[in-house]
Every structure is written in C-alpha cells, then in structure tokens.
Design an enzyme around this catalytic site. Structure first.
Site, PDB file in Angstrom:
ATOM      1  CE  LYS A   1      -4.294  -1.881   1.178  1.00 54.62           C
ATOM      2  NZ  LYS A   1      -5.481  -1.989   1.992  1.00 54.62           N
TER       3      LYS A   1
ATOM      4  CE  LYS B   1     -10.718 -11.839  -1.505  1.00 56.47           C
ATOM      5  NZ  LYS B   1     -10.279 -11.874  -0.147  1.00 56.47           N
TER       6      LYS B   1
ATOM      7  CE  LYS C   1     -13.941  -5.325   2.849  1.00 56.65           C
ATOM      8  NZ  LYS C   1     -14.242  -5.041   4.222  1.00 56.65           N
TER       9      LYS C   1
END
Ligand code: TRP
Length: 326
Positions: free
Chosen positions: A111, A192, A195
């Site tokens: 990140k 996958k 979200k």
C-alpha cells in the site's frame, strides 16, 4: 470457553463472498467460543474516507452482520473507536515494536508503494490491530489469509512485551478458515469475489435489490459445455455457481450435480438466481428492522461498556509494568 475475536474494516461493500467465506464461519464459531466481533472503523481511517459515508457504513455493517445471523446473545459486538483505551494500548505497544518489523509487513509494503503520500497510520495499522487482539486476551483470531501476518506480528509483540515486563498477554493465533468456500467473481471466476472489486457485475452485494441479484447471476460467465458438473479447473464459472448454491442450501455438491443432471445452464442459473435472491431478501428484511432500532444501540452500548472495562484494566496493568504511573 476460549475467546475468539475478529474485526471487519468498514470499507467497500459486504458481499455474498464475505457471507459464505467468513460471516458463515463466524456464525458456526459463536456456539463454540466466547466471541467478540467489532467494526474496525479506526483502521478504515488509514486512507481518507468520506465521513458521512463512513458513519453510515459502520452502522450498516453491524446491522447486516446481525441480520445474517451473528447472534448478539452469543457475541460481544462493538465499534472500535468507542473504546478509547484501544489506541492508548496501541501506543504502548508501538514502544515495544521495532520499526523494521512493522515496515516489513506485506500489506504496508504494497500500500505504501501505491500512494506516495501514505499516512503514518498505514505503518502503525498492524500495531493497532495487535491492541485490538491483545487487550482482551483473544486466543484465536479468525481472519483471511491476507491478515495472517498481522496476527503473527501481534503474537511477536506480545511475546516481547511479556519477556520485557512479565506475563501480560495471552499469545494469539490466527484461525484461517479453509472450511468456508472461496466464492469467485461472477464475471471473472479466476478472481475472488471481492468487496472492492471495480466491476460490480461480478460481485453480489448483500445490499443489492432482488432484480439486480437475479440479473447478475443470469449474466454470470460460464463455459459452453452446458452440463452441471463441478470442475473448478475447467469449469470455474459453473462450479462457482454450484458452490454458491451448495453453501446457501447446505447441500452436497454431488447431490446438486445429480439433481441438475440433464438440466441446461439457463435453467440452472434461473434456479440459483431464485435461491440467492430469496436468501438475500430475507436477510434484508431483518436488516431493515435492525438498522434504526433501539435494540441495535443497546447491543452496541453493552459491547462498548464491557470492552472498555477490559481494555481499561489491561491499559492500567501495562502502564504499571512500564512505569508510567504516578
Ligand atoms: N485488518 C483487518 C482487515 O482488514 C481488520 C481488523 C482490525 C482485525 N483489527 C482486527 C481483524 C483484529 C482481526 C482482529 O480485515
């Protein structure tokens, strides 16, 4: 009863993948363990959030968890930021964490590369997570594989603190669910169902309307073989739909194959669409009742009081051992 604890970060959406892969797992565990579940809203702040949206999402996530079957009688449910002793504990733990070990965390490395102006809290993120885990002597921490390293860091921090200041913390262990099926993206079954997926067509949100759920399933990517057979390698699309059906109806994959022997994809998809949209609309009905209820506030107040007391006690013990006390 041994204590388990898990947190969920209120970012992105709650999906059918989250339900099958993790919420369902927590529902099973709540009967066997002393379960703590909380919304990690402070963790969401490592990246700038829209305050209004974040506030809404915190409540939505908790109401949705309860609607899915996380039982408030069997779980201590709370909001991380309502327990001010957790960041206080986190600071004390920062003092026994090496900069090197924090900066070696994979999530931090990835990140911090994505955004040159990353915040300091991105580095201290796993230490706050250690505070979440350690304040209440959690033994097991159910998490996805991406969070395993953070739980291991919490264990290392606890070990170092115990060695330096005497027995203070229980050593936690990650509990990686391999029981829960990994649900894939409907449009790209090699990924996958996530979200934060950019392509919403591949992801079923627990907040989607019945029509949207149906349409997404009808448009799911499949092969052209037209037989309902489970083969994750060669037929990932149809196998993903079989997994979804198997998980929601608690049916064996073999039984589903038998039941739909000779049935084509269109008809099978229609059936899955029906089952999933019924399931989601039942959950949403419960969700609507919970969302703005006084009951939800009572649950959160109870969780707040209980965990504040535990965290306060741990904080005082830590301070005493570290010598920061009058
Ligand atoms: N970092 C976790 C995630 O992104 C959320 C989290 C915060 C958590 N604190 C925790 C999970 C403590 C387990 C235990 O999913």
């Amino acid at each position: 009863m041994k204590r388990i604890l898990t947190g969920l970060k209120p970012t992105g959406d709650l999906t059918l993948g989250n339900y099958i892969g993790s919420i369902k797992q927590m529902i099973k565990l709540q009967d066997e363990y002393d379960s703590y579940i909380f919304v990690a809203d402070l963790h969401a702040l490592t990246i700038a959030q829209d305050p209004k949206l974040l506030k809404e999402r915190i409540r939505k996530f908790i109401a949705m968890y309860i609607a899915c079957g996380i039982d408030p009688k069997k779980n201590v449910i709370y909001i991380q930021s309502e327990n001010e002793f957790i960041p206080a504990i986190s600071y004390l733990l920062e003092c026994t964490t090496q900069y090197g070990e924090a900066s070696r965390m994979i999530q931090f490395k990835e990140k911090s590369k994505q955004n040159a102006n990353f915040s300091v809290s991105l580095l201290t993120y796993p230490i706050l997570m250690a505070a979440d885990i350690l304040y209440c002597d959690s033994v097991y921490v159910p998490v996805g594989i991406d969070q395993k390293q953070h739980v291991e860091l919490a264990r290392n921090i606890a070990t170092r603190f115990n060695n330096r200041y005497g027995e203070t913390f229980v050593l936690p262990e990650p509990l990686i669910s391999n029981v829960g099926t990994k649900i894939r993206d409907l449009k790209d079954p090699s990924k996958k169902m996530s979200k934060t997926e950019e392509n919403p067509q591949g992801v079923i949100s627990l907040f989607d309307s019945v029509d949207v759920v149906k349409s997404k399933i009808m448009k799911a990517t499949t092969d052209s073989d037209n037989t309902i057979k489970y083969d994750m390698e060669l037929k990932p699309g149809i196998s993903n739909l079989i997994n979804i059906l198997s998980s929601i109806e608690d049916k064996d994959i073999k039984d589903i194959e038998k039941e739909f022997n000779g049935v084509g994809y269109a008809e099978f998809k229609k059936h899955v669409a029906e089952v999933v949209s019924n399931f989601i609309s039942e959950i949403q009905e419960k969700y609507e009742k919970i969302l703005n209820s006084k009951e939800l506030d009572d649950i959160l107040n109870e969780g707040k009081e209980k965990t504040r007391k535990l965290a306060h006690d741990k904080y005082e013990i830590m301070k005493e051992k570290m010598g920061v006390i009058r």
